[in-house]
Design an enzyme around this catalytic site. Structure first.
Site, mmCIF file in Angstrom:
data_model
loop_
_atom_site.group_PDB
_atom_site.id
_atom_site.type_symbol
_atom_site.label_atom_id
_atom_site.label_comp_id
_atom_site.label_asym_id
_atom_site.label_seq_id
_atom_site.Cartn_x
_atom_site.Cartn_y
_atom_site.Cartn_z
ATOM 1 N N GLU A 247 0.807 -1.218 0.000
ATOM 2 C CA GLU A 247 0.000 0.000 0.000
ATOM 3 C C GLU A 247 0.848 1.279 0.000
ATOM 4 O O GLU A 247 0.797 2.071 0.934
ATOM 5 C CB GLU A 247 -0.938 -0.002 1.229
ATOM 6 C CG GLU A 247 -1.902 -1.166 1.222
ATOM 7 C CD GLU A 247 -2.807 -1.206 2.441
ATOM 8 O OE1 GLU A 247 -3.989 -1.557 2.280
ATOM 9 O OE2 GLU A 247 -2.338 -0.918 3.567
HETATM 10 C C1 ACM Z 1 -1.964 -5.276 4.252
HETATM 11 O O1 ACM Z 1 -3.040 -5.723 4.684
HETATM 12 N N1 ACM Z 1 -1.846 -4.003 3.914
HETATM 13 C C2 ACM Z 1 -0.805 -6.125 4.084
#
Ligand code: ACM
Length: 523
Positions: A315
């Site tokens: 992310e």
């Molecule tokens: C995640 O759940 N961002 C690895």
């Protein structure tokens, strides 16, 4: 299956009779296993009140822990447990096998054996059995996010004890987040002086634009000193558990950047994040960032003997790199096509740096985007596609798909469930999970090291709540990861759990379904 063993052993043969612990029972160990002998005594002594002296040689009524090189085919963690009327033998080629055999022995005793003070009028009888056992997977993990909510060290030790009881052997400690940096780094004191504390915490969910966010109205924080970390790592190692630290980069870095804004892309001051979700505020790609991260990791490698070091990688909003002249110039200088390749270059640098130090990089599956670094192991969370692609390319993989291994998701559709994240992963869903996808050939499947359960703690403000989300789903996962695939039997698991829950009751685990605790009200 005898005595409600969880996870189920690979092979169990019941015999007639019982072995009973008495005041004259000794624990016999050889020199190399003395610490395990002492641990066995610590496990068995409080409830039984028996002396259980640890000795090098005993003649009758003995529990023998021994290393036996002839059992080499049992592998790194396998063991043979023989309970006869006059002795219990736990034999294994390596100490972890002896340790797991000891966990099985604890479960063969009456559940009252898990009490921490003398239980009068109990008969400490163990049914005679022969058990040959070894795990299906080498990576049997429990991940815990202490960034969103800090969890006290003492409770981390309790969690490790529970992992050991279930033969889970990898504690993935998610130590840094946008909302908090939780590990002392001597060279950069502001990481904890500033980064470990936030002004407020979001309560519940919000709409996409965040306009209706609600807040708790009080600060939150905490961190582990290096002495705490050493204690946790050693406590885990004494229980055959490896602690894999995660230091997030280049995203989820807001707490670090609140402490050292010059490591970001904008130079603007930032606060440690107070709300949940994906944040801007990612590390820059200038040389000072790598110097910083490698200095941090120097201290991390000193603390964690684990071969695997997790660098996050998930992310990462790339807009800041697009907007930054310095980041764009770096991409051009390196001849990179886009920001995905820039992230890939970032991870590749860390991969080489860790490899040179004899360690291996693990990252979430976003590290595949823009090209996977040569030594990288992929943790597949956005389903299994990333794991499948990585295994086909010859990389090792740890399966951690949101369905069903995200234990921050609901456990049922019951509206009385406490607030959780998104979908429903029931106990039965976790139990039915198969970590090796059908798409993989046998050679490719060998790259699947195992799997793990994820505990993200946005909506788990304290350790009791974490226990509610973790258990009994981690009981189910332990069987997925330890027991032979053919042995999986949901009805039998449910029957065994009827006994196993007595152990969790004695250990005061706030598991879902416990009679004496109700779920919290939604909110
Ligand atoms: C995640 O759940 N961002 C690895």
């Amino acid at each position: 299956m005898t005595a409600g063993l969880i996870p189920a052993p690979a092979k169990l043969t019941a015999r007639d009779g019982t072995f009973t612990l008495t005041p004259s029972t000794h624990i016999q160990t050889s020199a190399g296993l003395h610490a395990l002998g002492e641990l066995a005594r610590q496990y068995l002594r409080p409830a039984t009140g028996l002396p259980l002296k640890v000795v090098e040689s005993a003649t009758h009524s003995r529990i023998v822990l021994s290393l036996d090189p002839r059992l080499g085919h049992f592998g790194d963690e396998g063991y043979r447990l023989t309970v006869a009327k006059d002795e219990v033998l736990i034999r294994a080629p390596h100490p972890p096998g002896v340790f797991w055999g000891l966990q099985t022995l604890r479960q063969l005793l009456p559940s009252a054996g898990f009490r921490r003070a003398f239980v009068p009028d109990a008969a400490w009888a163990v049914p005679c059995v022969e058990i040959d056992d070894r795990p299906r997977f080498a990576w049997r993990g429990s991940h815990l996010d202490v960034g969103r909510h800090f969890m006290p060290k003492d409770w981390i030790l309790k969690h490790l004890d529970l992992m050991a009881l279930h033969k889970l052997n990898v504690f993935h400690w998610h130590l840094t987040e946008d909302q908090g940096w939780r590990i002392e780094i001597r060279r950069y004191p502001k990481l904890t002086a500033v980064g470990a504390w936030r002004a407020d915490s979001q309560l519940g969910l919000s709409d996409g634009d965040g306009a209706n966010r609600r807040f708790e109205g009080k600060p939150h924080g905490g961190y582990y000193t290096q002495a705490d970390v050493r204690e946790v790592v050693r406590y885990a190692a004494d229980r055959s558990i490896t602690v894999v630290p995660e230091i997030e980069m280049p995203g989820h870095a807001r707490a670090a950047l609140a402490a050292y804004p010059e490591l970001g892309n904008t130079g603007q001051p930032l606060e440690v994040a107070t709300w949940w979700g994906v944040h801007d505020g990612v590390f820059g790609v200038h040389d000072e960032v790598f110097e910083f991260l490698q200095n941090v990791l120097d201290e991390v490698l000193e603390l964690f003997p684990s071969r695997f070091i997790h660098i996050g990688g998930d992310e990462v909003p790339k807009q800041e790199w697009r907007d930054s002249e310095r980041a764009r110039a770096r991409g051009t200088e390196l001849g990179l096509r886009d920001e995905d390749e820039l992230q890939s270059w970032f991870v590749g640098r860390m991969d080489s740096w860790l490899s040179e130090r004899g360690r291996r990089l693990v990252g979430w599956d976003e590290i595949l985007e823009g090209g996977l670094a040569p030594g990288a192991t992929v943790m597949s969370w956005r389903g299994e596609a990333g794991g499948i692609a990585a295994a086909k390319a010859g990389h090792d993989v740890v399966m951690a798909p949101e369905e069903p291994t995200y234990l921050d998701h609901y456990q049922s559709a019951d509206p009385a469930e406490p607030l959780a994240h998104r979908g429903v992963n029931t106990l039965a869903d976790v139990y039915a999970y198969e970590p090796v996808p059908n798409e993989l050939s046998a050679d490719e499947a060998a790259h699947v090291l195992g799997a793990q359960g994820q505990l993200w703690t946005e909506f788990m403000p304290d350790q009791r709540h974490v226990e509610y989300m973790a258990w009994p789903r981690l009981c189910a996962l332990s069987e997925v990861l330890w027991s032979p695939r053919e042995a999986r039997d949901w009805a039998d698991f449910e029957r065994r759990f009827a006994t196993h829950r007595e152990r969790l009751d004695a250990l005061d685990v706030n598991y879902r379904g416990r009679a004496t605790t109700a779920p919290r009200p939604a909110g």
